[in-house]
Write a protein that holds these residues in place. Structure first.
Motif, PDB file in Angstrom:
ATOM      1  N   LYS A 177     -22.860  63.223 -96.241  1.00 60.34           N
ATOM      2  CA  LYS A 177     -23.058  62.059 -95.566  1.00 60.34           C
ATOM      3  C   LYS A 177     -22.071  61.254 -94.698  1.00 60.34           C
ATOM      4  O   LYS A 177     -22.350  60.861 -93.611  1.00 60.34           O
ATOM      5  CB  LYS A 177     -23.626  61.141 -96.924  1.00 60.34           C
ATOM      6  CG  LYS A 177     -24.844  61.610 -97.320  1.00 60.34           C
ATOM      7  CD  LYS A 177     -25.352  60.493 -98.311  1.00 60.34           C
ATOM      8  CE  LYS A 177     -26.809  60.907 -98.958  1.00 60.34           C
ATOM      9  NZ  LYS A 177     -27.482  59.909 -99.636  1.00 60.34           N
ATOM     10  N   ALA A 178     -20.867  61.679 -94.935  1.00 56.23           N
ATOM     11  CA  ALA A 178     -19.717  61.141 -94.337  1.00 56.23           C
ATOM     12  C   ALA A 178     -19.679  61.868 -93.006  1.00 56.23           C
ATOM     13  O   ALA A 178     -19.536  61.469 -91.808  1.00 56.23           O
ATOM     14  CB  ALA A 178     -18.420  61.420 -94.849  1.00 56.23           C
ATOM     15  N   ILE A 179     -20.093  63.326 -92.888  1.00 52.12           N
ATOM     16  CA  ILE A 179     -20.219  63.956 -91.487  1.00 52.12           C
ATOM     17  C   ILE A 179     -21.430  63.485 -90.557  1.00 52.12           C
ATOM     18  O   ILE A 179     -20.880  63.260 -89.548  1.00 52.12           O
ATOM     19  CB  ILE A 179     -20.725  65.415 -91.956  1.00 52.12           C
ATOM     20  CG1 ILE A 179     -19.501  66.054 -92.500  1.00 52.12           C
ATOM     21  CG2 ILE A 179     -21.114  66.292 -90.652  1.00 52.12           C
ATOM     22  CD1 ILE A 179     -19.491  67.627 -93.135  1.00 52.12           C
ATOM     23  N   THR A 409      -3.000  67.693 -94.280  1.00 50.69           N
ATOM     24  CA  THR A 409      -3.301  68.539 -95.424  1.00 50.69           C
ATOM     25  C   THR A 409      -4.857  68.598 -95.928  1.00 50.69           C
ATOM     26  O   THR A 409      -5.014  69.768 -96.577  1.00 50.69           O
ATOM     27  CB  THR A 409      -2.456  68.082 -96.707  1.00 50.69           C
ATOM     28  OG1 THR A 409      -3.161  66.607 -97.038  1.00 50.69           O
ATOM     29  CG2 THR A 409      -1.074  67.976 -96.515  1.00 50.69           C
ATOM     30  N   GLU A 410      -5.578  67.890 -95.557  1.00 52.35           N
ATOM     31  CA  GLU A 410      -6.915  67.723 -95.793  1.00 52.35           C
ATOM     32  C   GLU A 410      -7.778  68.712 -95.033  1.00 52.35           C
ATOM     33  O   GLU A 410      -8.933  69.093 -95.379  1.00 52.35           O
ATOM     34  CB  GLU A 410      -7.444  66.259 -95.487  1.00 52.35           C
ATOM     35  CG  GLU A 410      -7.530  65.814 -94.053  1.00 52.35           C
ATOM     36  CD  GLU A 410      -6.452  65.276 -93.557  1.00 52.35           C
ATOM     37  OE1 GLU A 410      -6.594  64.406 -92.599  1.00 52.35           O
ATOM     38  OE2 GLU A 410      -5.449  65.240 -94.192  1.00 52.35           O
ATOM     39  N   VAL A 411      -7.162  69.319 -93.849  1.00 50.91           N
ATOM     40  CA  VAL A 411      -7.793  70.260 -93.240  1.00 50.91           C
ATOM     41  C   VAL A 411      -7.538  71.695 -93.620  1.00 50.91           C
ATOM     42  O   VAL A 411      -7.953  72.701 -93.141  1.00 50.91           O
ATOM     43  CB  VAL A 411      -7.600  70.191 -91.790  1.00 50.91           C
ATOM     44  CG1 VAL A 411      -8.006  68.693 -91.129  1.00 50.91           C
ATOM     45  CG2 VAL A 411      -6.282  70.572 -91.046  1.00 50.91           C
ATOM     46  N   LEU A 421     -13.419  68.945 -90.613  1.00 49.16           N
ATOM     47  CA  LEU A 421     -14.791  68.149 -90.630  1.00 49.16           C
ATOM     48  C   LEU A 421     -14.846  67.000 -89.628  1.00 49.16           C
ATOM     49  O   LEU A 421     -13.745  66.185 -89.321  1.00 49.16           O
ATOM     50  CB  LEU A 421     -15.169  67.798 -91.834  1.00 49.16           C
ATOM     51  CG  LEU A 421     -14.920  68.810 -92.977  1.00 49.16           C
ATOM     52  CD1 LEU A 421     -15.361  67.962 -94.253  1.00 49.16           C
ATOM     53  CD2 LEU A 421     -15.921  69.919 -92.956  1.00 49.16           C
ATOM     54  N   PRO A 422     -16.079  66.692 -89.074  1.00 51.00           N
ATOM     55  CA  PRO A 422     -16.171  65.447 -88.187  1.00 51.00           C
ATOM     56  C   PRO A 422     -15.796  64.048 -88.926  1.00 51.00           C
ATOM     57  O   PRO A 422     -15.420  63.356 -87.918  1.00 51.00           O
ATOM     58  CB  PRO A 422     -17.691  65.351 -87.714  1.00 51.00           C
ATOM     59  CG  PRO A 422     -18.244  66.847 -87.894  1.00 51.00           C
ATOM     60  CD  PRO A 422     -17.133  67.472 -89.360  1.00 51.00           C
ATOM     61  N   CYS A 423     -15.733  64.104 -90.092  1.00 51.78           N
ATOM     62  CA  CYS A 423     -15.268  62.898 -90.766  1.00 51.78           C
ATOM     63  C   CYS A 423     -13.609  62.839 -91.090  1.00 51.78           C
ATOM     64  O   CYS A 423     -13.350  61.924 -91.484  1.00 51.78           O
ATOM     65  CB  CYS A 423     -15.848  62.621 -92.107  1.00 51.78           C
ATOM     66  SG  CYS A 423     -15.953  64.245 -93.060  1.00 51.78           S
ATOM     67  N   LEU A 432     -12.290  56.052 -81.947  1.00 46.64           N
ATOM     68  CA  LEU A 432     -11.061  56.890 -81.739  1.00 46.64           C
ATOM     69  C   LEU A 432     -11.087  57.788 -83.069  1.00 46.64           C
ATOM     70  O   LEU A 432     -10.046  58.254 -83.242  1.00 46.64           O
ATOM     71  CB  LEU A 432      -9.956  56.114 -81.603  1.00 46.64           C
ATOM     72  CG  LEU A 432      -9.617  55.229 -80.346  1.00 46.64           C
ATOM     73  CD1 LEU A 432      -8.477  54.360 -80.073  1.00 46.64           C
ATOM     74  CD2 LEU A 432      -9.657  56.280 -79.215  1.00 46.64           C
ATOM     75  N   ALA A 433     -12.052  57.721 -83.789  1.00 49.68           N
ATOM     76  CA  ALA A 433     -11.925  58.644 -85.325  1.00 49.68           C
ATOM     77  C   ALA A 433     -12.796  60.019 -85.167  1.00 49.68           C
ATOM     78  O   ALA A 433     -13.391  60.228 -83.932  1.00 49.68           O
ATOM     79  CB  ALA A 433     -12.440  57.858 -86.239  1.00 49.68           C
ATOM     80  N   GLY A 434     -12.464  60.944 -85.960  1.00 53.19           N
ATOM     81  CA  GLY A 434     -13.300  62.141 -86.011  1.00 53.19           C
ATOM     82  C   GLY A 434     -12.580  63.381 -85.129  1.00 53.19           C
ATOM     83  O   GLY A 434     -11.769  63.170 -84.582  1.00 53.19           O
TER      84      GLY A 434
END
Length: 446
Positions: A177-179, A409-411, A421-423, A432-434
């Motif tokens: 859902k965040a994506i 690190t999250e990627v 991920l897009p989120c 400016l996010a994503g």
């Protein structure tokens, strides 16, 4: 001289922009034509030539907004229409979508959005009878739509159900859902710069990301931005810029870039000092790649060929940006959500397996293979690499360290692959996010 049928001299301002938007929207939703093909190149809508830069940008944003929020728009309009959206007049459907998108998410006065949509249907023989309906529904939309949006905000309607089901299964419901929330926003402009990201971030009124990408907001034509004419940067999503960096020091090394067009990764490899052979099967796309390299004053050997069949030499490194379902790029290419089908994934996965086998054959002993796709589907990423490693004992995974991707690190997956991920890359300003959804793995040949 006869006036253009796309822009009559007496036409109401803004109507041509909406009419072309309606044509292009119809091309995506009813004729299954890719959005990019209708905006650029030989098959582009002829009316685009009649629009100013400002109107062209408005038209692009309007179509993209509709495609990004298509599920929510469908819900809102269905609740405001007693008998559903008219199916016998595509222009009426387009006019409703165009009007509602402007009212709900764009800086267009409600009265102008309603008036121009009514004029759209009045000008169409089949849709003219729905002019009163369009007028009434859009006026209701301006008054009543927000509660209708709120009631389905948690349902993730803006991607097809099959796609959401897959993402929930692979990433979990919260992340899926965040994506969906992330891809509902218009993306920023990401640039890969030749040198000094901090300097160019300042000149372009943006910011330098930890990965080295410069991110800014687009105001006006890209070609008018500082540094474009001088070839100091090229447009490339922050996630798309990561795979080419995984080779490490490639100065003087030979690298094959398979499925290379339009050439962003080719440019990165050439800028890093590699001797690059760029291969793509599309003559038009290779021509575009060559044009891009010319503007950037970078050298690479560009070849029109099917990479799977190409009888090439061996290389120190091979990069595969494989054709895929492209579900990771929906934030930039919102038509993907509505043009792709689940059945496409297995056919593309078979092609990806053939490309991986070819890449291994093109690789010198000790050479590095980087495989990537702009897909969120595991069959096109993790599963493809697992299958190759299971079948070829001569290849081993070289895990990616967080320091190689700007400390993000999250990627980095448990296996040491890159999975953006897009989120990812949150920001206090959602504009400016994503980043795009990408998968990349690095392998070494024994």
């Amino acid at each position: 001289m006869k006036p253009s049928r796309f822009a009559p001299p007496t036409e109401v301002p803004g109507l041509a922009t909406r009419r072309i938007a309606a044509d292009i929207l119809d091309g995506v939703l009813h004729k299954r034509r890719m959005l990019d093909d209708q905006l650029d190149g030989a098959a582009a809508h002829p009316g685009l030539k009649t629009l100013s830069d400002r109107d062209r940008a408005l038209m692009r944003r309007l179509v993209a907004t509709i495609l990004r929020r298509l599920g929510t728009l469908g819900h809102v309009l269905s609740r405001l229409l007693d008998k559903g959206i008219p199916t016998d007049a595509p222009r009426a459907q387009s006019a409703l979508l165009i009007g509602a998108a402007q009212i709900l998410w764009m800086d267009v006065p409600d009265h102008a959005a309603v008036d121009l949509s009514v004029r759209l249907v009045q000008a169409d023989r089949r849709a003219a009878k729905y002019a009163g309906l369009v007028n009434a529904v859009l006026r209701r939309c301006a008054r009543e739509a927000q509660p209708l949006i709120n009631e389905v905000e948690s349902q993730s309607l803006d991607v097809p159900p099959w796609m959401l089901t897959r993402w929930i299964a692979h990433y979990g419901e919260d992340t899926a859902k965040a994506i969906v929330r992330a891809i509902s926003h218009e993306p920023p402009l990401d640039l890969t710069v030749k040198t000094d990201a901090v300097h160019w971030a300042s000149r372009l009124q943006g910011e330098a990301l930890p990965t080295g990408t410069v991110r800014t907001l687009l105001h006006g034509p890209i070609t008018m931005l500082p540094g474009f004419a001088e070839g100091q940067w090229w447009v490339q999503d922050a996630a798309a810029a990561l795979p080419a960096t995984l080779f490490g020091d490639i100065n003087g090394k030979s690298i094959a870039d398979l499925c290379a067009a339009p050439g962003g990764k080719t440019a990165q490899l050439a800028q890093a000092g590699a001797r690059v052979t760029a291969i793509d099967r599309s003559p038009a796309r290779v021509a575009r790649l060559r044009d891009n390299l010319t503007r950037l004053s970078l050298d690479a050997t560009a070849i029109v060929a099917d990479a799977v069949e190409w009888p090439g030499e061996t290389f120190d490194g091979v990069l595969i940006d494989a054709p895929c379902a492209a579900t990771g790029t929906i934030r930039r290419h919102p038509d993907v959500a509505w043009l792709k089908q689940e059945a496409d994934i297995s056919a593309l996965a078979a092609l990806q397996r053939r490309l991986l086998q070819k890449a291994v054959a093109l690789l010198k002993p000790g050479g590095t293979l980087v495989y990537c796709t702009c897909s969120l589907e595991p069959e096109e990423g993790e599963h493809a690499i697992d299958a190759l490693l299971a079948s070829d004992s001569g290849m081993r995974r070289a895990p990616v360290e967080a320091s190689e991707v700007g400390g993000l690190t999250e990627v980095i997956s448990r296996q040491g692959d890159v999975r953006t991920l897009p989120c990812h890359l949150p920001h206090s300003d959602p504009r400016l996010a994503g980043m795009d959804g990408f998968y990349a793995a690095r392998l070494i040949k024994a």
